[in-house]
Design a protein around this motif. Structure first.
Motif, PDB file in Angstrom:
ATOM      1  N   GLU A  34     -24.797   0.131 -13.856  1.00 31.02           N
ATOM      2  CA  GLU A  34     -26.247   0.185 -13.668  1.00 31.02           C
ATOM      3  C   GLU A  34     -26.903  -0.823 -14.612  1.00 31.02           C
ATOM      4  N   VAL A  35     -27.673  -1.739 -14.040  1.00 24.90           N
ATOM      5  CA  VAL A  35     -28.401  -2.730 -14.839  1.00 24.90           C
ATOM      6  C   VAL A  35     -29.791  -2.932 -14.242  1.00 24.90           C
ATOM      7  N   ALA A  36     -30.666  -3.474 -15.047  1.00 21.43           N
ATOM      8  CA  ALA A  36     -32.012  -3.808 -14.583  1.00 21.43           C
ATOM      9  C   ALA A  36     -31.999  -5.178 -13.931  1.00 21.43           C
ATOM     10  N   SER A  37     -32.793  -5.316 -12.879  1.00 18.79           N
ATOM     11  CA  SER A  37     -32.918  -6.621 -12.221  1.00 18.79           C
ATOM     12  C   SER A  37     -33.930  -7.502 -12.943  1.00 18.79           C
ATOM     13  N   GLY A  38     -34.849  -6.883 -13.650  1.00 23.93           N
ATOM     14  CA  GLY A  38     -35.877  -7.644 -14.343  1.00 23.93           C
ATOM     15  C   GLY A  38     -36.954  -8.187 -13.424  1.00 23.93           C
ATOM     16  N   VAL A  39     -36.931  -7.757 -12.170  1.00 17.92           N
ATOM     17  CA  VAL A  39     -37.946  -8.188 -11.204  1.00 17.92           C
ATOM     18  C   VAL A  39     -38.514  -6.937 -10.527  1.00 17.92           C
ATOM     19  N   ALA A  40     -39.533  -7.134  -9.716  1.00 15.88           N
ATOM     20  CA  ALA A  40     -40.156  -6.027  -8.994  1.00 15.88           C
ATOM     21  C   ALA A  40     -39.141  -5.321  -8.102  1.00 15.88           C
ATOM     22  N   ASP A  41     -39.366  -4.033  -7.864  1.00 15.07           N
ATOM     23  CA  ASP A  41     -38.474  -3.273  -6.972  1.00 15.07           C
ATOM     24  C   ASP A  41     -38.443  -3.860  -5.568  1.00 15.07           C
ATOM     25  N   GLY A  52     -33.645 -11.989  -9.572  1.00 20.04           N
ATOM     26  CA  GLY A  52     -33.114 -10.639  -9.681  1.00 20.04           C
ATOM     27  C   GLY A  52     -31.596 -10.610  -9.603  1.00 20.04           C
ATOM     28  N   ALA A  53     -31.014 -11.388  -8.697  1.00 13.64           N
ATOM     29  CA  ALA A  53     -29.547 -11.461  -8.577  1.00 13.64           C
ATOM     30  C   ALA A  53     -28.934 -12.051  -9.840  1.00 13.64           C
ATOM     31  N   ILE A  54     -29.537 -13.108 -10.353  1.00 15.19           N
ATOM     32  CA  ILE A  54     -29.040 -13.738 -11.586  1.00 15.19           C
ATOM     33  C   ILE A  54     -29.110 -12.750 -12.749  1.00 15.19           C
ATOM     34  N   ASN A  55     -30.243 -12.092 -12.893  1.00 13.06           N
ATOM     35  CA  ASN A  55     -30.408 -11.125 -13.986  1.00 13.06           C
ATOM     36  C   ASN A  55     -29.372 -10.008 -13.888  1.00 13.06           C
ATOM     37  N   ARG A  56     -29.143  -9.515 -12.688  1.00 16.98           N
ATOM     38  CA  ARG A  56     -28.162  -8.435 -12.509  1.00 16.98           C
ATOM     39  C   ARG A  56     -26.758  -8.898 -12.926  1.00 16.98           C
ATOM     40  N   ALA A  57     -26.368 -10.100 -12.517  1.00 15.58           N
ATOM     41  CA  ALA A  57     -25.035 -10.607 -12.878  1.00 15.58           C
ATOM     42  C   ALA A  57     -24.916 -10.780 -14.391  1.00 15.58           C
ATOM     43  N   LYS A  58     -25.893 -11.407 -15.000  1.00 12.08           N
ATOM     44  CA  LYS A  58     -25.842 -11.628 -16.451  1.00 12.08           C
ATOM     45  C   LYS A  58     -25.867 -10.308 -17.218  1.00 12.08           C
ATOM     46  N   ASN A  59     -26.719  -9.381 -16.795  1.00 12.44           N
ATOM     47  CA  ASN A  59     -26.803  -8.088 -17.479  1.00 12.44           C
ATOM     48  C   ASN A  59     -25.518  -7.284 -17.318  1.00 12.44           C
ATOM     49  N   ALA A  60     -24.888  -7.365 -16.147  1.00  7.42           N
ATOM     50  CA  ALA A  60     -23.632  -6.636 -15.911  1.00  7.42           C
ATOM     51  C   ALA A  60     -22.529  -7.167 -16.813  1.00  7.42           C
ATOM     52  N   LEU A  61     -22.436  -8.483 -16.938  1.00  6.71           N
ATOM     53  CA  LEU A  61     -21.379  -9.064 -17.767  1.00  6.71           C
ATOM     54  C   LEU A  61     -21.619  -8.756 -19.239  1.00  6.71           C
TER      55      LEU A  61
END
Length: 179
Positions: A34-41, A52-61
């Motif tokens: 579970e990670v934040a996308s950092g963008v609107a829902d 949002g996709a980039i943020n999710r990948a970076k936050n997951a790693l």
């Protein structure tokens, strides 16, 4: 190969596995976090969806250890001039060397009624399910509606495109430090 997805959605994990397994030709171990996308829902433009996709990948790693790379998936909408909203799905692959690869799935146009209601501020998920109820007897409309709800085909295309770029990253090195 160990892959972490920036989501705990069972359907997204399955889409990722079904897409990457034949492409990688390796045994995959895929976990979701579970990670934040950092963008609107409900991202309402292509740039926000991609971010949002980039943020999710970076936050997951950054939240895990021992993975070869992370994948971020984000679905959103994009307003095309005089055509209304289109569904867009983006996939980002981010690895320990800070290399970022991006893929975008084909865009699928929303029905006029759905697009108009989203433009008026309503939530896509609610509107598309109400639209589905109204069109239960129209098999062609249901095919479109199911494609919009599941986003499976668009996410698969996005993942395929991101993975192809990742496996050929030496052709894309100038983009590896993208935000």
């Amino acid at each position: 190969m160990k892959v972490v997805l920036g989501s705990t959605s069972d359907s997204k994990i399955q889409i990722l596995k079904d897409t990457l397994q034949p492409m990688s030709r390796q045994n995959l171990e895929i976990s979701g976090v579970e990670v934040a996308s950092g963008v609107a829902d409900q991202p309402l433009d292509e740039t926000t969806t991609i971010q949002g996709a980039i943020n999710r990948a970076k936050n997951a790693l950054s939240k895990t250890q021992g993975y070869d790379f992370a994948v971020g998936l984000e679905g959103g909408l994009h307003d095309v001039v005089n055509m209304g909203y289109f569904l867009i799905c983006a996939a980002a692959i981010y690895d320990k060397t800070n290399h970022l690869s991006l893929g975008i799935g084909g865009k699928l146009q929303l029905p006029v009624e759905v697009s108009s209601r989203v433009k008026a501020g309503e939530q896509f998920g609610v509107v598309i399910r109400e639209y589905e109820q109204k069109h239960q007897t129209d098999p062609q409309a249901l095919l479109l509606i199911q494609a919009l709800i599941s986003r499976e085909k668009a996410f698969k295309q996005a993942i395929q495109n991101a993975y192809l770029a990742y496996k050929n990253k030496h052709h894309f090195s100038q983009f590896s430090s993208a935000s």
